[in-house]
Design a protein around this motif. Structure first.
Motif, mmCIF file in Angstrom:
data_model
loop_
_atom_site.group_PDB
_atom_site.id
_atom_site.type_symbol
_atom_site.label_atom_id
_atom_site.label_comp_id
_atom_site.label_asym_id
_atom_site.label_seq_id
_atom_site.Cartn_x
_atom_site.Cartn_y
_atom_site.Cartn_z
ATOM 1 N N ALA A 139 0.909 -0.918 0.199
ATOM 2 C CA ALA A 139 0.032 -0.292 -0.295
ATOM 3 C C ALA A 139 1.089 0.516 0.217
ATOM 4 O O ALA A 139 0.736 2.228 -0.718
ATOM 5 C CB ALA A 139 -0.847 0.513 1.108
ATOM 6 N N LEU A 140 1.741 1.277 1.071
ATOM 7 C CA LEU A 140 2.748 2.212 0.914
ATOM 8 C C LEU A 140 3.561 2.935 -0.740
ATOM 9 O O LEU A 140 3.680 3.944 -1.120
ATOM 10 C CB LEU A 140 3.808 1.596 1.656
ATOM 11 N N SER A 141 3.984 1.523 -1.463
ATOM 12 C CA SER A 141 4.408 1.841 -3.010
ATOM 13 C C SER A 141 3.129 2.314 -3.286
ATOM 14 O O SER A 141 3.282 3.376 -4.885
ATOM 15 C CB SER A 141 4.906 0.552 -3.549
ATOM 16 N N PHE A 142 1.732 1.688 -3.306
ATOM 17 C CA PHE A 142 0.698 2.162 -4.250
ATOM 18 C C PHE A 142 0.491 3.510 -4.170
ATOM 19 O O PHE A 142 0.550 4.200 -5.397
ATOM 20 C CB PHE A 142 -0.071 1.168 -3.882
ATOM 21 N N PHE A 143 0.462 3.802 -3.278
ATOM 22 C CA PHE A 143 -0.129 5.660 -2.956
ATOM 23 C C PHE A 143 1.411 6.906 -3.190
ATOM 24 O O PHE A 143 1.191 7.036 -4.312
ATOM 25 C CB PHE A 143 -0.704 5.725 -1.333
ATOM 26 N N GLU A 144 2.383 6.095 -3.940
ATOM 27 C CA GLU A 144 3.584 6.767 -3.655
ATOM 28 C C GLU A 144 3.767 6.503 -5.351
ATOM 29 O O GLU A 144 3.849 7.384 -6.258
ATOM 30 C CB GLU A 144 4.771 6.523 -3.464
ATOM 31 N N SER A 145 2.999 5.550 -6.102
ATOM 32 C CA SER A 145 3.228 5.416 -7.618
ATOM 33 C C SER A 145 2.095 6.056 -7.956
ATOM 34 O O SER A 145 2.487 6.493 -9.582
ATOM 35 C CB SER A 145 3.440 3.901 -7.580
ATOM 36 N N ASN A 146 0.995 6.419 -6.734
ATOM 37 C CA ASN A 146 -0.238 7.365 -7.618
ATOM 38 C C ASN A 146 0.130 8.937 -7.040
ATOM 39 O O ASN A 146 -0.605 9.839 -6.836
ATOM 40 C CB ASN A 146 -1.169 6.126 -7.588
ATOM 41 N N LEU A 147 1.627 9.178 -6.842
ATOM 42 C CA LEU A 147 1.879 10.847 -6.693
ATOM 43 C C LEU A 147 1.638 11.064 -5.599
ATOM 44 O O LEU A 147 1.286 11.977 -5.497
ATOM 45 C CB LEU A 147 1.420 11.346 -8.131
ATOM 46 N N PHE A 148 1.066 10.682 -4.299
ATOM 47 C CA PHE A 148 0.459 10.478 -3.234
ATOM 48 C C PHE A 148 2.209 11.625 -2.031
ATOM 49 O O PHE A 148 2.986 10.860 -2.485
ATOM 50 C CB PHE A 148 -0.568 10.116 -2.230
ATOM 51 N N LYS A 149 1.732 11.964 -1.477
ATOM 52 C CA LYS A 149 3.221 12.787 -0.584
ATOM 53 C C LYS A 149 2.662 12.426 0.776
ATOM 54 O O LYS A 149 1.825 12.493 1.348
ATOM 55 C CB LYS A 149 2.852 14.130 -0.570
ATOM 56 N N PRO A 150 4.353 11.331 1.429
ATOM 57 C CA PRO A 150 4.020 10.839 2.667
ATOM 58 C C PRO A 150 3.973 12.812 3.758
ATOM 59 O O PRO A 150 4.740 13.152 3.690
ATOM 60 C CB PRO A 150 4.540 9.968 3.530
ATOM 61 N N LEU A 151 2.967 12.301 4.807
ATOM 62 C CA LEU A 151 3.142 13.601 6.022
ATOM 63 C C LEU A 151 3.308 12.766 7.631
ATOM 64 O O LEU A 151 3.426 12.145 7.054
ATOM 65 C CB LEU A 151 1.793 14.173 6.344
ATOM 66 N N GLN A 152 4.120 13.551 8.125
ATOM 67 C CA GLN A 152 4.890 13.381 8.643
ATOM 68 C C GLN A 152 3.993 12.791 10.197
ATOM 69 O O GLN A 152 2.547 13.457 10.066
ATOM 70 C CB GLN A 152 5.443 14.117 10.105
ATOM 71 N N SER A 153 3.943 11.584 10.101
ATOM 72 C CA SER A 153 2.931 10.885 11.322
ATOM 73 C C SER A 153 3.397 10.102 12.354
ATOM 74 O O SER A 153 4.152 10.361 13.249
ATOM 75 C CB SER A 153 2.877 9.796 10.545
ATOM 76 N N LYS A 154 1.969 11.039 13.279
ATOM 77 C CA LYS A 154 2.253 11.072 15.009
ATOM 78 C C LYS A 154 1.858 9.697 15.382
ATOM 79 O O LYS A 154 2.957 9.625 16.444
ATOM 80 C CB LYS A 154 0.935 12.317 15.165
ATOM 81 N N ALA A 155 1.440 9.167 14.544
ATOM 82 C CA ALA A 155 0.999 7.856 15.395
ATOM 83 C C ALA A 155 2.440 6.364 14.486
ATOM 84 O O ALA A 155 3.090 7.048 14.067
ATOM 85 C CB ALA A 155 0.268 6.598 14.185
ATOM 86 N N GLU A 156 2.727 5.899 15.519
ATOM 87 C CA GLU A 156 3.409 4.616 15.399
ATOM 88 C C GLU A 156 3.503 3.882 13.915
ATOM 89 O O GLU A 156 4.456 3.347 13.726
ATOM 90 C CB GLU A 156 4.201 4.290 16.256
ATOM 91 N N THR A 157 1.754 3.302 14.294
ATOM 92 C CA THR A 157 2.128 2.305 12.773
ATOM 93 C C THR A 157 1.755 2.622 11.417
ATOM 94 O O THR A 157 0.996 2.071 11.210
ATOM 95 C CB THR A 157 0.506 1.934 13.603
ATOM 96 N N THR A 158 0.981 4.554 11.648
ATOM 97 C CA THR A 158 0.850 4.717 10.669
ATOM 98 C C THR A 158 1.674 6.525 9.666
ATOM 99 O O THR A 158 1.989 6.894 10.491
ATOM 100 C CB THR A 158 -0.719 4.742 10.502
ATOM 101 N N ILE A 159 0.872 5.429 7.958
ATOM 102 C CA ILE A 159 1.817 6.655 7.559
ATOM 103 C C ILE A 159 0.628 7.637 6.830
ATOM 104 O O ILE A 159 -0.077 6.901 6.664
ATOM 105 C CB ILE A 159 2.660 6.737 6.681
ATOM 106 N N ILE A 160 0.539 9.303 7.174
ATOM 107 C CA ILE A 160 -0.752 9.581 6.062
ATOM 108 C C ILE A 160 -0.348 10.289 4.677
ATOM 109 O O ILE A 160 0.697 10.825 4.918
ATOM 110 C CB ILE A 160 -1.275 10.734 6.876
ATOM 111 N N TYR A 161 -1.292 9.687 3.723
ATOM 112 C CA TYR A 161 -0.499 10.013 2.823
ATOM 113 C C TYR A 161 -1.376 11.628 1.677
ATOM 114 O O TYR A 161 -2.691 10.834 1.991
ATOM 115 C CB TYR A 161 -0.376 9.264 1.596
ATOM 116 N N THR A 162 -1.027 12.314 1.410
ATOM 117 C CA THR A 162 -1.946 13.631 0.646
ATOM 118 C C THR A 162 -1.897 13.355 -0.614
ATOM 119 O O THR A 162 -0.612 13.132 -1.165
ATOM 120 C CB THR A 162 -2.012 14.444 1.701
ATOM 121 N N LYS A 163 -2.749 13.701 -1.423
ATOM 122 C CA LYS A 163 -2.549 14.224 -3.412
ATOM 123 C C LYS A 163 -4.079 14.837 -3.190
ATOM 124 O O LYS A 163 -4.787 15.509 -3.208
ATOM 125 C CB LYS A 163 -2.730 13.376 -3.867
#
Length: 160
Positions: free
Chosen positions: A134-158
């Motif tokens: 899923a991380l690769s999927f969102f990055e390949s679809n031009l989503f940008k990761p944000l700094q995540s406060k949670a230990e288990t998740t990353i927030i992506y935006t586009k």
């Protein structure tokens, strides 16, 4: 494999149940169920999805395999819309044997066009850090990761 991308319809309940239960073990956290969902929980989820779509609060599209006799749902993309903020929260699942074939990207593109027509200007996806596909999927679809406060998740935006 021929795929049709279309809006989730009332007759898709059984197909969506099969998709969710077959992919549950891959993404239990993303699906937000405490355990494998029951048929009753899935029915409530399905009703809510259909209601949100009818009210313009969500976009929900499915990928249907056209090479099977009756057509089988092999993927789904939902964007839940926060109209005031112009933001859509993305959720996407694709059957294991259909991954890495461009189906998820087609679902996302179709859902994004529909969400944009409803006033969405930014997409957000919360992804489990352990879900490398899923991380690769969102990055390949031009989503940008944000700094995540949670230990288990990353927030992506586009922006769309």
């Amino acid at each position: 494999m021929q795929i049709e991308i279309r809006q989730l319809a009332d007759q898709d309940f059984e197909g969506l149940c099969t998709l969710i239960t077959s992919t549950y073990s891959d993404t239990p956290i993303a699906m937000r169920f405490q355990s494998m969902p029951t048929k009753e929980e899935l029915l409530e989820l399905f009703k809510k999805k259909r209601e949100y779509v009818k009210e313009g609060k969500a976009v929900d599209v499915v990928a249907v395999k056209k090479d099977s006799r009756y057509g089988k749902i092999c993927g789904e993309c939902e964007i839940v819309i926060e109209k005031e903020a112009g933001v859509g929260a993305v959720g996407i699942i694709v059957e294991r044997q259909c991954r890495r074939k461009g189906i998820g990207s087609k679902l996302l593109k179709h859902a994004t066009v529909a969400a944009k027509s409803l006033g969405v200007s930014k997409l957000v996806a919360e992804v489990d850090k352990r879900n490398t596909q899923a991380l690769s999927f969102f990055e390949s679809n031009l989503f940008k990761p944000l700094q995540s406060k949670a230990e288990t998740t990353i927030i992506y935006t586009k922006n769309i």
